[in-house]
Write an enzyme that holds these catalytic residues in place. Structure first.
Site, mmCIF file in Angstrom:
data_model
loop_
_atom_site.group_PDB
_atom_site.id
_atom_site.type_symbol
_atom_site.label_atom_id
_atom_site.label_comp_id
_atom_site.label_asym_id
_atom_site.label_seq_id
_atom_site.Cartn_x
_atom_site.Cartn_y
_atom_site.Cartn_z
ATOM 1 C CG ASP A 171 -1.427 1.081 1.792
ATOM 2 O OD1 ASP A 171 -2.447 1.418 1.035
ATOM 3 O OD2 ASP A 171 -1.112 1.504 2.902
ATOM 4 C CG ASP A 202 -1.639 2.215 6.453
ATOM 5 O OD1 ASP A 202 -2.262 1.758 5.290
ATOM 6 O OD2 ASP A 202 -1.518 3.328 6.841
ATOM 7 C CG ASP A 237 -4.288 -1.221 2.793
ATOM 8 O OD1 ASP A 237 -4.379 -1.209 1.528
ATOM 9 O OD2 ASP A 237 -3.805 -0.460 3.514
HETATM 10 N N1 LIG Z 1 -10.824 10.631 5.081
HETATM 11 C C1 LIG Z 1 -10.688 10.987 3.739
HETATM 12 N N2 LIG Z 1 -10.565 12.281 3.566
HETATM 13 C C2 LIG Z 1 -10.319 12.738 2.303
HETATM 14 N N3 LIG Z 1 -9.954 12.080 1.367
HETATM 15 C C3 LIG Z 1 -10.103 10.617 1.246
HETATM 16 C C4 LIG Z 1 -10.357 10.110 2.779
HETATM 17 N N4 LIG Z 1 -10.451 8.774 2.543
HETATM 18 C C5 LIG Z 1 -10.326 8.442 1.348
HETATM 19 N N5 LIG Z 1 -9.974 9.605 0.599
HETATM 20 C C6 LIG Z 1 -9.835 9.811 -0.908
HETATM 21 O O1 LIG Z 1 -9.942 8.526 -1.385
HETATM 22 C C7 LIG Z 1 -8.796 7.858 -2.041
HETATM 23 C C8 LIG Z 1 -8.370 6.467 -1.858
HETATM 24 O O2 LIG Z 1 -8.563 6.244 -0.526
HETATM 25 P P1 LIG Z 1 -7.877 4.863 -0.150
HETATM 26 O O3 LIG Z 1 -7.878 4.885 1.593
HETATM 27 O O4 LIG Z 1 -8.514 3.689 -0.913
HETATM 28 O O5 LIG Z 1 -6.403 5.082 -0.627
HETATM 29 P P2 LIG Z 1 -4.966 5.795 0.252
HETATM 30 O O6 LIG Z 1 -5.130 5.517 1.513
HETATM 31 O O7 LIG Z 1 -5.134 7.295 -0.132
HETATM 32 O O8 LIG Z 1 -3.855 5.181 -0.633
HETATM 33 P P3 LIG Z 1 -3.287 3.598 -0.402
HETATM 34 O O9 LIG Z 1 -4.114 2.688 -0.885
HETATM 35 O O10 LIG Z 1 -1.875 3.902 -0.929
HETATM 36 O O11 LIG Z 1 -3.245 3.766 1.084
HETATM 37 C C9 LIG Z 1 -7.533 8.922 -1.109
HETATM 38 O O12 LIG Z 1 -6.623 9.013 -2.163
HETATM 39 C C10 LIG Z 1 -8.494 10.111 -1.136
HETATM 40 O O13 LIG Z 1 -8.429 11.062 -2.293
HETATM 41 MG MG LIG Z 2 -4.060 3.295 2.971
#
Ligand SMILES: Nc1ncnc2c1ncn2[C@@H]1O[C@H](COP(=O)(O)OP(=O)(O)OP(=O)(O)O)[C@@H](O)[C@H]1O
Ligand SMILES: [Mg+2]
Ligand SMILES: [Cu+]
Length: 700
Positions: free
Chosen positions: A396, A585, A589
């Protein structure tokens, strides 16, 4: 400080999660018992090893020491192999005295073995105790018969009381030494328990100090932790400043600066300052107890390697019995009954598959405590072996390869209904309901600007997309551009993570955030490639942000991955016959962590991620993933070595004990057989103890 703080709450998360998993094994969770560990050593070890039926019946040390004088008298009074030694003396009817004393020795000194054998037969799993019991019983009963036959026939019949008593003594001594070696190979439980001090200094109403046992601490008590002392329980600092070393508890190697309001963990070491701490968790609920529960949970489920060892040990039992019977019959034909009895007893004794029984648990115990001291917590032990076979590691991005400490680089407005400050207030308000790393960063940003968050009536997380909620009669969403699904009229800063604020399906604002790679991420990727594990970054973040990070790291990547996409990626890789490690994390995931052959959750992670993983790294340092791979490789190698040794030793020992080399003059007595069987176990224990990890390369 905010950052450190969030780190701490993540430790707590880790702990809570373990709570749900563990079955709260009373023997390991009872704090008071652990603090005052007066328990007999062998019992302690037993607890850590789990699953074995033997060694329950008294302590080998005590029984050995009490049997020793008795055994020596018997040996002095009975001729060995019928040969009179200069220091031996016999007199009329001394053989009857020897038989009586031997009966006492058989009943008392043999007890741990025959009681252990009873347990083994009850479990339909005859093994080492059954073999030892057979060995001492054959020599004892035959000798009794010999004495009686001698008086009945008036002719001397050779007895084996000398062999019998030396055998019992050496078996007791050997198992006592083994148990000590086993204990020293690493008892993670005990090491952790020793971190918690026995007493705490409680500050009373009138500011006087009362020293109380830690077991009597209550939540809400105010305690004083002197400089250099270990913290007795989890709590929050009320007064005082210090640097606290949490290395042994969480694996974080550097002392951490602590101020009022910060949390401290029981078992960590206070630096130069005096701290006044309000107790938040005690006993079973404390962080350290949760880690112990996790470890005992891992140790209580037999790993595949252990099952294999058990199977081989069971086989060994039958092989030893069959070979012993063949030796008995053959030597009766070739030589005489006494010779046959000696070879039979030696065969039974030497085959005691103790080394084999301990080969795996010893390495596991050592590996678990080594891992725990580095903040590598293994929930499922098969994860170690599977890791050594891994072909692909799916990683991730946010929070795993990057710090997850976002900086807001831009806040964009799409209409003039709201001011920028109002947008920020909405952003911070809706993030109040999210545990995503972005959330904390936006909340801190608003705080710095002195903007009060809008209060929301309800907030829901949309996994992998963002958050939505109700405020002032409107429905708001803060979601990724992909989830929003429409083009935006703005220049997106290069490499930025972008989230769109939507009111009633219309974009009203957007926030761009930047995040940095962790300093050790690049090393990790290189180490993976060196270990022939293909790294793939799968991120929920947008294409641009993903590409930026992937280029620096030199890694294949997939962007805009929903939790479902990540899951399907792991599924696809597995279908190709690859062994997959997933590292993550976030909530997004969790499904893939559970599906992967090995799921590794990194420190700052969310509850769900920790629940779904097989391995938890308490810090979110990619360097720890490297350390974990090293631990997995070394552990698996030690296990193989021990299995080969434990089984291979018998391959030579049994035939020699049965007298196969007698024609060239090499024979073993039962006592020598017992010594060899103990030595073989000690070899296995020492080999396990030499499991070490390279010092961690730290990047500052
Ligand atoms: N709490 C939040 N506030 C703002 N945007 C969010 C939030 N949660 C998710 N997003 C949006 O959704 C997208 C995808 O979130 P997701 O949690 O799937 O991946 P990530 O954590 O950004 O990346 P990774 O999978 O590498 O951890 C983020 O890039 C963001 O734009
Ligand atoms: Mg993440
Ligand atoms: Cu043994």
């Amino acid at each position: 400080m905010g950052n450190k703080h969030s780190n701490h709450s993540s430790h707590k998360h880790t702990a809570d999660n373990k709570m749900k998993h563990s079955k709260m094994d009373h023997s390991t969770m009872d704090h008071s018992k652990m603090d005052h560990s007066e328990m007999d050593h062998s019992e302690m070890d037993h607890g850590a090893m789990g699953g074995h039926a033997h060694h329950h019946h008294g302590s080998f040390k005590e029984i050995f020491l009490k049997s020793l004088p008795l055994g020596i008298i018997i040996m002095l009074l009975s001729p060995m192999f019928g040969v009179q030694l200069p220091f031996q003396f016999t007199f009329q009817y001394s053989d009857i005295l020897v038989a009586l004393l031997s009966t006492i020795l058989y009943i008392y000194g043999g007890k741990p073995f025959y009681m252990g054998a009873v347990d083994e037969f009850k479990e339909k799993n005859p093994g080492m105790m059954a073999l030892v019991t057979l060995g001492i019983s054959v020599s004892y009963f035959y000798s009794v018969y010999a004495v009686i036959a001698g008086y009945v026939t008036g002719e001397h019949v050779m007895d084996f009381f000398f062999e019998f008593s030396s055998l019992v003594l050496i078996m007791l001594l050997g198992h006592w030494i083994e148990m000590k070696a086993v204990g020293e190979a690493g008892d993670a439980q005990k090491a952790l328990a020793e971190l918690v001090p026995k007493d705490a200094h409680v500050v009373l109403e009138d500011d006087s100090i009362e020293t109380r046992p830690v077991a009597d601490l209550q939540v809400g008590d105010l305690i004083r932790v002197q400089a250099g002392e270990n913290v007795p329980a989890d709590g929050t600092i009320q007064r005082g400043e210090s640097r606290v070393n949490e290395a042994l508890v969480t694996g974080e190697s550097k002392p951490i600066e602590k101020n009022p309001g910060d949390e401290v963990i029981g078992g960590s070491t206070n630096g130069a300052g005096v701290l006044y701490v309000e107790i938040k968790q005690t006993g079973d609920k404390s962080f350290i107890s949760q880690v112990q529960a996790l470890i005992s949970q891992a140790q209580s489920q037999p790993s595949r390697a252990e099952n294999l060892a058990h199977k081989v040990a069971a086989w060994l039992f039958y092989i030893a019995v069959i070979v012993a019977l063949i030796a008995l019959v053959l030597w009766m034909v070739i030589a005489d009954v006494p010779t046959a009895v000696i070879f039979t007893v030696t065969t039974l004794v030497i085959a005691c598959p103790h080394a084999l029984g301990l080969a795996i648990p010893l390495v596991t115990a050592r590996s678990t405590s080594l891992g725990a001291s580095r903040g590598l917590l293994v929930k499922d032990r098969d994860a170690l072996e599977l890791t050594t076979k891994a072909d692909v590691m799916v990683l991730d991005k946010t929070g795993t390869l990057t710090t997850g400490e976002f900086k807001v680089s831009d806040v964009e407005l799409f209409n003039d209904k709201y001011t920028k400050d109002e947008i920020v207030a909405l952003l911070a308000g809706i993030e109040g309901g999210s545990s995503h790393p972005i959330a904390q960063s936006i909340i801190s940003y608003a705080e710095q600007q002195g903007i009060r968050p809008v209060s929301f009536d309800s907030i829901d997380v949309i996994s992998g997309a963002g958050v939505e909620g109700q405020a002032n009669g409107h429905r708001y969403q803060l979601i990724s551009q992909k989830a929003y699904g429409r083009n935006l009229d703005m220049d997106i800063p290069k490499g930025a993570t972008l989230s769109v604020l939507v009111e009633n399906d219309e974009a009203i604002g957007a926030v761009a955030l930047g995040d940095e790679l962790k300093p050790t991420s690049k090393d990790l990727i290189q180490a993976l490639k060196k270990n022939k594990i293909q790294p793939i970054m799968a991120t929920g973040d947008n294409e641009k942000a993903a590409q930026g990070a992937a280029e620096i790291l030199g890694i294949d990547y997939l962007a805009s991955q929903s939790p479902q996409d990540k899951y399907e990626l792991v599924e696809k890789l597995k279908a190709e016959g690859k062994k997959v490690i997933m590292v993550g994390d976030g909530v997004n995931d969790a499904p893939s962590l559970a599906l992967a052959d090995v799921g590794i959750a990194v420190g700052a992670g969310t509850q769900v991620a920790l629940d779904s993983a097989d391995v938890i790294l308490t810090q979110s340092d990619p360097g720890d993933i490297e350390s974990f791979i090293e631990l997995a490789q070394k552990t698996t190698r030690k296990m193989k070595e021990n299995l080969v040794w434990g089984a291979g030793y018998n391959f030579f020992a049994i035939p020699i004990a049965a007298g196969i080399l007698a024609p060239i003059g090499i024979t073993l007595s039962p006592a020598i057989g017992a010594v060899l069987m103990s030595v073989s176990t000690v070899v296995v224990a020492i080999n396990a103890m030499f499991l070490r990890l390279d010092p961690k390369s730290s990047v500052d």
